[in-house]
Scaffold this motif. Structure first.
Motif, PDB file in Angstrom:
ATOM      1  N   PRO A 265       0.838  -1.312   0.046  1.00  0.00           N
ATOM      2  CA  PRO A 265      -0.036  -0.123   0.028  1.00  0.00           C
ATOM      3  C   PRO A 265       0.967   1.198   0.109  1.00  0.00           C
ATOM      4  O   PRO A 265       2.090   1.208   0.637  1.00  0.00           O
TER       5      PRO A 265
ATOM      6  N   GLU B 223      -4.952   5.683  -3.204  1.00  0.00           N
ATOM      7  CA  GLU B 223      -4.319   4.619  -2.680  1.00  0.00           C
ATOM      8  C   GLU B 223      -3.724   3.832  -3.761  1.00  0.00           C
ATOM      9  O   GLU B 223      -4.242   3.659  -4.973  1.00  0.00           O
TER      10      GLU B 223
ATOM     11  N   THR C 138      -1.848   3.404   3.934  1.00  0.00           N
ATOM     12  CA  THR C 138      -3.213   3.356   2.927  1.00  0.00           C
ATOM     13  C   THR C 138      -3.677   4.665   2.897  1.00  0.00           C
ATOM     14  O   THR C 138      -3.331   5.477   3.811  1.00  0.00           O
TER      15      THR C 138
END
Length: 197
Positions: free
Chosen positions: A77, A134, A170
């Protein structure tokens, strides 16, 4: 070296655009991949975050007007924030038209390798638009941001485009203000992407 300077994060290299031919090839590949994703129904636009106001460390705020998601769980992420100020778009009506029209820009990003999600934020009180993303992989996020620059420079005020890539974070962690210290972003203008209560 003093102890104070040893504890400071290293300055982050200035964001820069990709070479034009490289950027436009990447956008072309993205458009092809986006078509496939759209045809297969893999692109969604959830409404649960629409209307949320996001505040930033520079004192500005933006309201989420759209969210775009591709069903994918990132292995690596990464949070990406992009900002720009439009040329030729003025007044409430002009900004409303841009927000409606911007849906047509979806094929310019969802097909980039590693795209997971984007929150589209309306212009803040300084007329700055932001995208909070993201991504799966910091290198992929950087590649996208550098290519996107070439698209944005066609419609943005000179010098207004900026981006930040924060690996290992994230988008929802960034929205929860969990940005780690020492991300290498020590410039005084960094507040434009740091979310605050």
């Amino acid at each position: 070296m003093s102890q104070a300077s040893a504890s400071r994060p290293a300055p982050r290299p200035a964001p820069r655009p990709a070479a034009r031919p490289e950027a436009w090839r990447a956008v072309g590949r993205c458009a092809v991949a986006s078509t496939s994703l759209l045809v297969r129904g893999r692109v969604r636009q959830p409404r649960s975050r629409v209307g949320r106001v996001v505040r930033f460390a520079d004192g500005t705020q933006g309201r989420v007007y759209r969210e775009t998601v591709v069903a994918r769980v990132p292995a690596e992420p990464c949070f990406l924030a992009v900002a720009f100020r439009l040329r030729w778009v003025h007044g409430p009506r002009g900004h409303a038209v841009f927000r409606a029209e911007s849906l047509l820009n979806t094929p310019l990003f969802v097909g980039f390798p590693g795209f997971v999600s984007k929150l589209w934020l309306a212009a803040d009180e300084r007329h700055v638009y932001r995208g909070l993303y993201e991504w799966d992989g910091a290198g992929r996020a950087e590649g996208y941001a550098r290519s996107l620059w070439r698209v944005l420079e066609l419609v943005s005020e000179r010098g207004s485009i900026d981006y930040r890539v924060v690996p290992g974070l994230t988008r929802d962690e960034a929205l929860a203000r969990l940005v780690p210290t020492g991300t290498g972003d020590a410039a005084p203008d960094d507040g434009w992407w740091r979310v605050v209560p």
